[in-house]
Design an enzyme around this catalytic site. Structure first.
Site, PDB file in Angstrom:
ATOM      1  N   CYS A  30      11.897  35.205  15.911  1.00  0.00           N
ATOM      2  CA  CYS A  30      12.430  34.545  17.109  1.00  0.00           C
ATOM      3  C   CYS A  30      13.931  34.817  17.269  1.00  0.00           C
ATOM      4  O   CYS A  30      14.741  34.345  16.469  1.00  0.00           O
ATOM      5  CB  CYS A  30      12.145  33.042  16.981  1.00  0.00           C
ATOM      6  SG  CYS A  30      13.020  31.987  18.140  1.00  0.00           S
ATOM      7  N   CYS A  33      16.112  31.743  17.650  1.00  0.00           N
ATOM      8  CA  CYS A  33      16.186  31.057  16.353  1.00  0.00           C
ATOM      9  C   CYS A  33      17.280  31.686  15.489  1.00  0.00           C
ATOM     10  O   CYS A  33      18.057  30.980  14.838  1.00  0.00           O
ATOM     11  CB  CYS A  33      14.853  31.141  15.605  1.00  0.00           C
ATOM     12  SG  CYS A  33      13.471  30.342  16.444  1.00  0.00           S
TER      13      CYS A  33
END
Length: 120
Positions: A30, A33
């Site tokens: 991600c 993230c």
């Protein structure tokens, strides 16, 4: 203070055994993230009295399902074992600091009263 990796075996004790716990639900693939990770780490260093924990949603898929994680990163804040903040999306440092300040400032007696009223 560094962040703590949480698993299904450690999450409940971490949440109930500490005054304030911030949990970052993330995954290695991600991009947002990865951009949020240094912001979260800096908050951990700046706020050593708060547990900053991470849950790898790939490794802990059942845990992510239990917490109804549908988008990552998702940040959850617990105060005295009560979920008081839950938001998907990477926060900038200033916004994360505002969340920390707001969670610290909560009147938990009032929060519990509101929860009890909502349930009745």
């Amino acid at each position: 203070m560094a962040t703590t990796e949480l698993t299904a075996e450690t999450i409940e004790q971490t949440i109930t055994g500490n005054d304030i716990v911030l949990i970052d639900f993330w995954a290695d693939w991600c991009g947002p993230c990865k951009r949020f990770a240094p912001v979260f780490e800096a908050s951990a260093e700046a706020n050593p009295d708060i547990v900053h924990a991470k849950v790898d949603t790939e490794a802990e898929g059942q845990l992510a399902a239990e917490f109804q994680i549908t988008s990552i990163p998702t940040l959850m804040a617990f105060r005295e074992g009560v979920l008081v903040f839950n938001q998907a999306g990477a926060l900038p440092a200033q916004s994360l600091a505002q969340v920390v300040d707001a969670v610290r400032a909560l009147d938990m007696d009032d929060v519990r009263r509101q929860i009890a009223e909502a349930r009745s």
